[in-house]
Design an enzyme around this catalytic site. Structure first.
Site, PDB file in Angstrom:
ATOM      1  N   LYS A 158       0.860  -1.190   0.000  1.00  0.00           N
ATOM      2  CA  LYS A 158       0.000   0.000   0.000  1.00  0.00           C
ATOM      3  C   LYS A 158       0.892   1.233   0.000  1.00  0.00           C
ATOM      4  CE  LYS A 158      -4.201   1.330  -0.395  1.00  0.00           C
ATOM      5  NZ  LYS A 158      -5.003   0.923  -1.543  1.00  0.00           N
ATOM      6  N   SER A 197      -8.575  -0.726  -5.337  1.00  0.00           N
ATOM      7  CA  SER A 197      -8.880  -0.285  -3.981  1.00  0.00           C
ATOM      8  C   SER A 197     -10.376  -0.023  -3.832  1.00  0.00           C
ATOM      9  CB  SER A 197      -8.040   0.948  -3.628  1.00  0.00           C
ATOM     10  OG  SER A 197      -7.732   0.958  -2.251  1.00  0.00           O
TER      11      SER A 197
END
Length: 588
Positions: free
Chosen positions: A191, A386
């Site tokens: 991430k 996402s």
């Protein structure tokens, strides 16, 4: 007296400007209203597919584009929906003899280009010609051009053929100079959305996923060009590595193009193909004009529909805008579709890098409710990562293109501590009172305690836990396996399918067919309708005028600072809990 004449002159100039602007507004309104008239397509017409303008899911028409003047700066935004519809209609239209591609440098993502290229390949089954002429071709442009029967290149032009690349910007140095401290909270090795604030280069994890992603997209790119041009993949790779396609002559020698020539030579050959007299013009017809011609494939029953709900842009709460997905507006639109008995199945067309975690969850919930009433299929465009993947995982089936960017299952939080910046750079200090030690938490105007930071990280961890559990349930796999694929990592459509994050490789038409089958509808028995419905030309005109006025006013007031204010607004949208792709990726 001099002052009087100055006022008179200013008033006169103001009146002239008012008349000038009024002329363009009225002319635009007239153009917008007259554009509703049906267009007649002549025999021996050629569909002109100009892909050099921006392409998004649904087009935006600028009524001023052909008029010149103060509001003509932005060209029309071409709709992928319109392009695909025009190609299908043209395939069966006896008046359309072929297609002319204008594709030097398409402004679109790789999955969008894949959809167009696949439809062009389908068009070739009609035995009609596809030709292209370019002064130069980018790699994206050549990807589309490579499907043509005749590829003309200007003798003084060139082709970009040096491999795909992706470059990222890092702002840590900027924030260090400004004494702004980004506070980052994340879950997942990959991430890396926050690396632009915390690093000056890519982490090893970020390099690994980026290299593998761009490699997968490049493999698909080379495979398809190899099939179209009959050039082995290894040869295509060697030509890129050695920079041997460095001029038009080398492009011709290696079969990248079929002809070198100027526009008049290309036009002359095309006239002979069409059997049009040399002195007459070729009847080129653009996508927008063609779709107003009435030359359409017969649609199915009006009372039986597949609804395609377009979700394009960053995810935010509220109504959003033309460039973002507002959860409140999305929920309202989806509820209307769900309650419409004429709509038998739904396709959620997603083109989003993610955004607000809360807004993503709100939309996921509404998709789940709809899926209990009628089939809901996800169709991924250029990117569905996402928060974009969060939406998709609530659907019955997920369809993606081989080069769709997806996954990025992870959450991060971002807060900027501006205390030193405000104090040392601007001389602004802060003080206050509260009813408890943490009344102002979270805050950007003081250093947070380790306990306060741990509470934010706890919230991020809980968000990740929720995201992965819902994704595992949607994918019908164990949470452990899902988390091994998560960690915020992005995948290509091909990799995502191999890992079970995607069900089918294909485009929006494939998703529509899957939705129809799930609703037990036969081909030809239903109509496809896109939502939200496209604005009418007059509404587009007014929005154009107001939008340009606001943008120009901001630019005039702030001058060179205007772009930085735009960037600041984007940064502010990244505050709080985010389900967002780990980087701003542009592959070229």
């Amino acid at each position: 007296m001099l002052q009087f004449f100055k006022y008179v002159l200013a008033t006169f100039v103001g009146i002239i400007i008012f008349i000038f602007l009024s002329f363009f507004i009225l002319a635009g309104i007239g153009t917008a209203l007259s554009s509703e008239d049906e267009v007649v397509i002549n025999d021996k017409s050629v569909l002109k597919l100009d892909l050099n303008n921006p392409i998004q899911e649904v087009g935006v028409e600028n009524p001023f584009a052909d008029l010149g003047g103060p509001f003509s700066g932005n060209d029309n935004v071409v709709g992928l929906k319109d392009i695909l519809e025009a190609l299908k209609n043209a395939q069966a239209d006896v008046n359309i003899k072929g297609i002319y591609l204008k594709t030097e440098g398409p402004q679109a993502g790789w999955a969008t280009l894949e959809e167009i290229r696949n439809q062009l390949t389908e068009f070739k089954k009609s035995k009609k010609f596809i030709v292209t002429y370019g002064e130069s071709y980018s790699e994206k442009g050549y990807y589309i051009a490579s499907v043509a029967d005749k590829i003309y290149l200007n003798p003084a032009g060139g082709i970009e053929w040096n491999g795909l690349s992706a470059e990222y910007s890092f702002f840590k140095g900027t924030f260090d100079k400004l004494e702004v401290k980004p506070l980052v909270f994340r879950v997942g090795e990959f991430k890396s959305a926050i690396e632009m604030f915390s690093r000056q280069d890519m982490s090893e994890a970020s390099k690994k996923q980026s290299s593998e992603l761009i490699g997968a997209i490049n493999n698909n790119f080379l495979k398809n060009i190899s099939a179209s041009r009959n050039i082995p993949v290894e040869e295509l790779k060697n030509l890129a590595d050695s920079l041997l396609i460095d001029n038009p002559k080398s492009a011709l020698e290696h079969k990248f193009v079929t002809n070198l020539g100027y526009w008049d030579e290309f036009e002359g050959v095309l006239k002979k193909e069409l059997k049009v007299e040399e002195k007459k013009d070729i009847s080129f017809v653009g996508v927008d004009k063609y779709l107003k011609s009435g030359s359409k494939i017969k649609e199915g029953d009006f009372n039986t529909r597949i609804g395609v709900l377009v979700a394009e842009g960053e995810i935010t709460s509220g109504d959003g805008s033309d460039e973002s997905i507002g959860s409140e507006k999305f929920v309202k639109e989806l509820k209307s579709i769900r309650d419409n008995d004429k709509i038998k199945a739904v396709v959620i067309r997603i083109n989003s890098p993610g955004g607000s975690a809360l807004a993503s969850d709100v939309m996921w919930r509404e998709i789940q409710i709809t899926a209990k009433k009628k089939p809901v299929i996800a169709s991924m465009s250029d990117v569905a990562a996402s928060g974009g993947y969060y939406m998709a995982m609530g659907c019955d089936t997920i369809v993606a293109q081989p080069n769709t960017i997806t996954g990025s299952i992870g959450i991060f939080g971002l807060i900027f501590n501006v205390t030193d910046f405000m104090n040392n750079k601007l001389g602004v200090t802060f003080d206050g009172v509260g009813t408890s030690p943490h009344a102002d938490w979270p805050t950007a105007t003081r250093e947070m305690t380790e306990f306060e930071k741990s509470m934010i990280q706890k919230s991020v961890n809980e968000g990740y836990d929720t995201f992965t559990k819902k994704a595992a349930a949607g994918r019908k796999m164990s949470v452990e396996k899902l988390r091994s694929l998560a960690q915020g990592r992005v995948w290509s459509g091909i990799e995502a399918k191999e890992n079970g994050l995607v069900d089918v490789l294909g485009g929006v038409d494939d998703a529509i067919k899957i939705a129809a089958k799930a609703a037990k509808l036969k081909e030809g028995d239903y109509r496809v309708r896109y939502y939200p419905e496209k604005k009418k030309p007059l509404d587009e005109l007014l929005a154009k005028v107001m939008g340009d006025s606001e943008e120009k006013a901001t630019a005039k007031t702030l001058g060179e600072l205007a772009p930085y204010v735009k960037m600041y607004k984007k940064l502010m949208n990244m505050g709080g809990m985010q389900t967002r792709m780990p980087f701003e990726m542009v592959i070229r």
